[in-house]
Design an enzyme around this catalytic site. Structure first.
Site, PDB file in Angstrom:
ATOM      1  N   ARG A   1       0.828  -1.212   0.000  1.00  0.00           N
ATOM      2  CA  ARG A   1       0.000   0.000   0.000  1.00  0.00           C
ATOM      3  C   ARG A   1       0.862   1.262   0.000  1.00  0.00           C
ATOM      4  O   ARG A   1       0.593   2.204  -0.742  1.00  0.00           O
ATOM      5  CB  ARG A   1      -0.965  -0.014   1.190  1.00  0.00           C
ATOM      6  CG  ARG A   1      -2.083  -0.986   0.957  1.00  0.00           C
ATOM      7  CD  ARG A   1      -3.012  -1.166   2.152  1.00  0.00           C
ATOM      8  NE  ARG A   1      -4.087  -2.087   1.771  1.00  0.00           N
ATOM      9  CZ  ARG A   1      -5.105  -2.424   2.560  1.00  0.00           C
ATOM     10  NH1 ARG A   1      -5.198  -1.927   3.791  1.00  0.00           N
ATOM     11  NH2 ARG A   1      -6.038  -3.253   2.124  1.00  0.00           N
TER      12      ARG A   1
ATOM     13  N   TYR B   1      -6.250  -1.686  -6.957  1.00  0.00           N
ATOM     14  CA  TYR B   1      -5.521  -2.834  -6.390  1.00  0.00           C
ATOM     15  C   TYR B   1      -4.814  -2.495  -5.069  1.00  0.00           C
ATOM     16  O   TYR B   1      -4.723  -1.339  -4.707  1.00  0.00           O
ATOM     17  CB  TYR B   1      -4.637  -3.540  -7.402  1.00  0.00           C
ATOM     18  CG  TYR B   1      -3.473  -2.876  -8.088  1.00  0.00           C
ATOM     19  CD1 TYR B   1      -2.955  -1.664  -7.707  1.00  0.00           C
ATOM     20  CD2 TYR B   1      -2.853  -3.540  -9.160  1.00  0.00           C
ATOM     21  CE1 TYR B   1      -1.852  -1.118  -8.370  1.00  0.00           C
ATOM     22  CE2 TYR B   1      -1.772  -3.001  -9.830  1.00  0.00           C
ATOM     23  CZ  TYR B   1      -1.270  -1.792  -9.429  1.00  0.00           C
ATOM     24  OH  TYR B   1      -0.190  -1.265 -10.068  1.00  0.00           O
ATOM     25  N   GLU B   2      -4.430  -3.523  -4.374  1.00  0.00           N
ATOM     26  CA  GLU B   2      -3.926  -3.390  -2.990  1.00  0.00           C
ATOM     27  C   GLU B   2      -4.971  -2.720  -2.090  1.00  0.00           C
ATOM     28  O   GLU B   2      -4.621  -2.037  -1.133  1.00  0.00           O
ATOM     29  CB  GLU B   2      -2.604  -2.618  -2.940  1.00  0.00           C
ATOM     30  CG  GLU B   2      -1.534  -3.052  -3.927  1.00  0.00           C
ATOM     31  CD  GLU B   2      -1.238  -4.553  -3.892  1.00  0.00           C
ATOM     32  OE1 GLU B   2      -1.609  -5.208  -2.918  1.00  0.00           O
ATOM     33  OE2 GLU B   2      -0.647  -5.050  -4.874  1.00  0.00           O
ATOM     34  N   GLY B   3      -6.241  -2.949  -2.385  1.00  0.00           N
ATOM     35  CA  GLY B   3      -7.335  -2.375  -1.585  1.00  0.00           C
ATOM     36  C   GLY B   3      -7.845  -1.099  -2.218  1.00  0.00           C
ATOM     37  O   GLY B   3      -7.106  -0.130  -2.341  1.00  0.00           O
TER      38      GLY B   3
END
Lengths: 571, 571
Positions: free
Chosen positions: A295, A427-429
């Site tokens: 993140r 992506y990555e949340g």
């Protein structure tokens, strides 16, 4: 064609040594690395990136990764570039000393992260995932796994992937269905399907280590039933060299809007051999280390893609001539047209804000271990990820706009940045996931205490700026003070809502508010640092214009968002 | 794959007959067309669009137009669709009675414009350019040209293009170098290169009429030296049928980010035969008619692409289930997650605002001829074009976000809308060009009088809302009143700057401010119309939520932008 890449060495020199009123690398390494060392490292990385990685960006986009007979192939040049990257030591540069790496401070690693992503975001994802896995294994893996896997990840011989998502388990990890069954020999048989696996297969290194979240038999439902496994593409033989092919296959490669040079795989695990990392049922602990790393890495990717798009816009606007320019001599380039200048300053001032925040957050994580700023460091992860990636999408759109009609033509190359950037807020949340993490775990849970720490820090900068007797400093102080007031009101609104739909319905606006405010603070710090110079030069003057522009065009968004937050969910 | 297309018939019924407190089509046609007729026409267009045009949208994107041996070929199905479009009378539906068309009021044509663009924006561009040329020729062409060209454009037998841009003459039309030389027979020999020519060649109709801006020998420098010519692809024979091939060739087809189904051509004119339209040196007059038509058309395209992206997001979010949803029963779709709901409402409330403004502006042009609202109609053209297209880009980005990772996969289809949308703030004059037109010709020149007309109209709506004793009406009134105050301050700032870099440096923020405000006004009118219902139904309730959301999330942008405008150019 993407334009040439010029690493932002002067900005990093300023950020490492001046902007924060202290030599950041020296402070966090006890003098082992100074700001001057850090600048040299970043300059070296920039040179490598410009000469080796940047030239592959366009080819990566046009050719993309291909799946041939079950093996993913990267475009010509990627393997050589990866091997050169490893040999130059850029993988171990990311790793902590405990894992056999260089132990560079977080501020420098922020700079490196930007540079890999700026020169070639698709390539950088391979590095980014490997780096994340290095941090995860360093935090939670047994000595055995460290020896076999971690050492080879740090050396760059092998690369790493992150396997969370399944067709029915994206944001909701608790729904993961991949199963790991214990075997008599201590290994586990892993079966299931994982999707959206970045660099899930490739031909640039000899082996791939999949870090897989899976459910063990009889595990409790939900996230607490998840355990973590390493599943290598090739099973290491007794010497540790890649041996027998493991039962993990690439069943498909996605056809994506952007980052075509980064293979996004659907992986099928069919009783593949895996090894437990950490405790049974404790899978999220290790995966969270990797996620946090990834993140923060997205913040650096946002900065990198933004800089590349910005550089291309600057090059075009400085070269292109069209029509007479108000109050400028004949033959002035379009960069001097008021609205093109506005677009370029809009991009540059946002770019500086995210770059500076990346360095600041990288440094915070170093300090967290010693001076209790850990809560603030964690606080900034979702902000950096959410805000910088959302702003980067807007910024790459501005880069297209600067090009006029040429921006829409793929050969120009600027559209690639726009396409590549669009995945970052997902992506990555997603940004919603970041904002829920922010308001739930990091604002409401501590009653706004960490947020108040931030507001107080900004207040200190306001006081400093007030003492400087300079019109830009004075304006910046006024604007920051009003923005902090708005942020306090928004935080109070949120705390009043508690963990209800009213809060979650405005969590993204709240995150964007804090990101925008933090960006203004970075500019405020830059103004103070610049005005300490006895004889300001042209670069200093440009920093003042950038800060003033951010204050006039971007920081006022805080007020808009505070009004939105106050409304809660509209029902 | 793009999702199915459902024409927004209920919104149009509301806009034609209720939202503006009057039956718009009936007022502008003296009762020849009522709101009910208008709704039926739009529903019929919607049915045609959904069944014939929408299914070709994905194939247009994937296959794109191809250049084969000098001839542009469209993907399978485009020719049949175009012929069906013509036979159903949808080309003549756009044309005024004076040109042999149906003479539909502007409000209805706004609806049709949205529908063609929503179902298939790449296809709709062929119609949009032909429609623009119809209006231009109807305004300025001689009887001879009307008879040969205009009648065949209106019948749909031939299509039209707009030839302005050259490699060194984009925004700056004065730099055009294409030359037209008079011939003894009264025709002209046209030589030069034109770029970015939308539908510049194709195989869906038997002939193409290029409307070309060119310079005559000894013409004065700059825009005053430009004349307008029709240059047909095939020279009409004595019966008017397409005969000999004219000397205009397609030398290249652009490889674009989006609208792949719309051929964007580089055209070479080599002593091609052309015919003068209007006066020598008066070329801009006719071209401005076409440009105005195309600019308003961009507002409808923005609405159309936005609706298609919105519909796809709604379909996905209503179908996809992922995780538990706060305060909702188990199994609730992701549309009920607070942030997905926020994204959907954000899209829908913007979409309604631009759709309503499109209808309003379409109607204004009808009224302009009779009741002196011409200045207001002209005032809104750059706002509709600039604001709606910029917002549409943001809206299509939101549609991707709703899909999470699936949004980045091309097969999902939503990325196409994002790619297609990106050209809208560029072509037919960039947002900067719109904003310079707005502040220069339409605000500063009349001392803000037309802007004040708008503010007074919004003030009337505020008074109406205050009288309604409903919480949404009250909030909307408060928000609109504060927004109008901010807009008045911004206008005063601009008038204070005069035509200086301070004004042009914030012209886009000013345009976006007025567009955002106008959108809020549209919602304010909708609130008033809905609350006049004795028994509000679910659709009415949804309109109130939409207005309330716009007021909380979008309208506050006006305050941010007013602060930006007040700062002038940051130097």
């Amino acid at each position: 064609m993407a334009s040439d890449y010029v690493p932002p060495v002067d900005d990093y020199r300023f950020l490492f040594g001046e902007a924060f009123g202290v030599d950041l690398p020296a402070r966090s390494t006890g003098g082992a690395f100074t700001a001057e060392d850090a600048t040299e490292i970043v300059a070296g990385a920039g040179e490598f990136a410009a000469s080796v990685l940047a030239p592959l960006e366009t080819i990566g986009d046009r050719e993309g990764a291909r799946l041939e007979d079950g093996q993913v192939r990267l475009p010509a040049g990627f393997t050589e570039a990866y091997q050169a990257f490893v040999e130059a030591g850029w993988v171990s540069a990311e790793a902590p000393e405990s894992a056999g790496g260089d132990g560079l401070p977080g501020s420098i690693r922020a700079g490196l992260g930007e540079i890999w992503n700026a020169s070639n975001a698709a390539f950088a994802l391979c590095w980014l995932l490997t780096a994340g896995q290095i941090h995860a294994l360093d935090a939670v893996a047994s000595d055995e796994i460290r020896e076999t896997y971690l050492t080879r990840l740090v050396s760059g011989e092998w690369t790493g992937t992150m396997n969370l998502t399944e067709p029915d388990a994206g944001t909701d990890l608790g729904a993961i269905r991949t199963i790991a069954t214990p075997r008599p020999d201590g290994s586990w048989g892993v079966s299931g399907q994982k999707i959206f696996i970045t660099w899930g297969d490739h031909d640039v290194a000899e082996n791939i280590v999949h870090l897989v979240l899976a459910r063990t038999p009889d595990a409790p439902a939900g996230a607490k039933g998840l355990s973590l496994f390493v599943v290598p593409k090739f099973l290491p033989d007794t010497s540790g060299a890649p041996g027998e092919r493991n039962a993990v296959t690439t069943v498909a490669l996605e056809h994506k809007l952007g980052i075509h040079g980064s293979p996004t795989c659907v992986l099928a695990y069919e009783d593949a051999t895996g090894y437990l990392v950490g405790e049974v049922g404790g899978g999220l602990a290790g995966m969270f280390v990797m996620m946090n790393s990834a993140r923060a890495g997205m913040g650096f990717q946002a900065t990198g893609i933004s800089d590349r798009a910005y550089q291309q816009a600057v090059a075009y606007a400085g070269d292109r001539r069209q029509g007479a320019v108000l109050d400028r001599p004949a033959g002035a380039p379009i960069a001097e047209h008021p609205d093109v200048r506005r677009l370029l300053l809009s991009m540059q001032s946002r770019l500086f804000a995210m770059r500076a925040l990346g360095v600041y957050v990288g440094d915070l994580f170093d300090r967290a271990a010693t001076d209790g700023t850990g809560a603030l460091a964690e606080f900034f992860v979702p902000i950096l990820k959410g805000w910088a990636t959302e702003d980067a999408v807007a910024l790459t759109s501005d880069a297209i706009q600067v090009h006029g009609g040429m921006g829409f033509i793929e050969e120009t190359g600027v559209a690639q940045h726009y396409r590549d950037a669009r995945i970052m807020p997902i992506y990555e949340g997603t940004t919603a996931i970041q904002s829920n993490d922010l308001i739930g775990r990091k604002v409401i849970r501590d009653g706004g205490a960490t947020a108040e720490t931030l507001f107080a820090l900004i207040g200190e900068n306001v006081e400093t700026l007030r003492g400087l007797e300079h019109e830009v400093a004075a304006r910046t102080a006024d604007r920051l003070e009003r923005a902090v007031d708005a942020a306090r009101r928004a935080t109070a609104s949120l705390l009043g809502f508690g963990m209800t739909r009213n809060a979650y319905g405005v969590s993204v606006p709240y995150l964007m508010l804090l990101g925008t405010l933090a960006g203004g603070w970075m500019h405020g710090l830059a103004v103070a640092a610049v005005l300490a110079h006895a004889t300001p030069d042209a670069a200093d003057a440009a920093r003042l214009v950038s800060a003033d522009f951010y204050g006039a065009h971007h920081l006022p968004r805080v007020h808009m968002l505070a009004e939105t937050v106050a409304a809660g969910e509209v029902a």
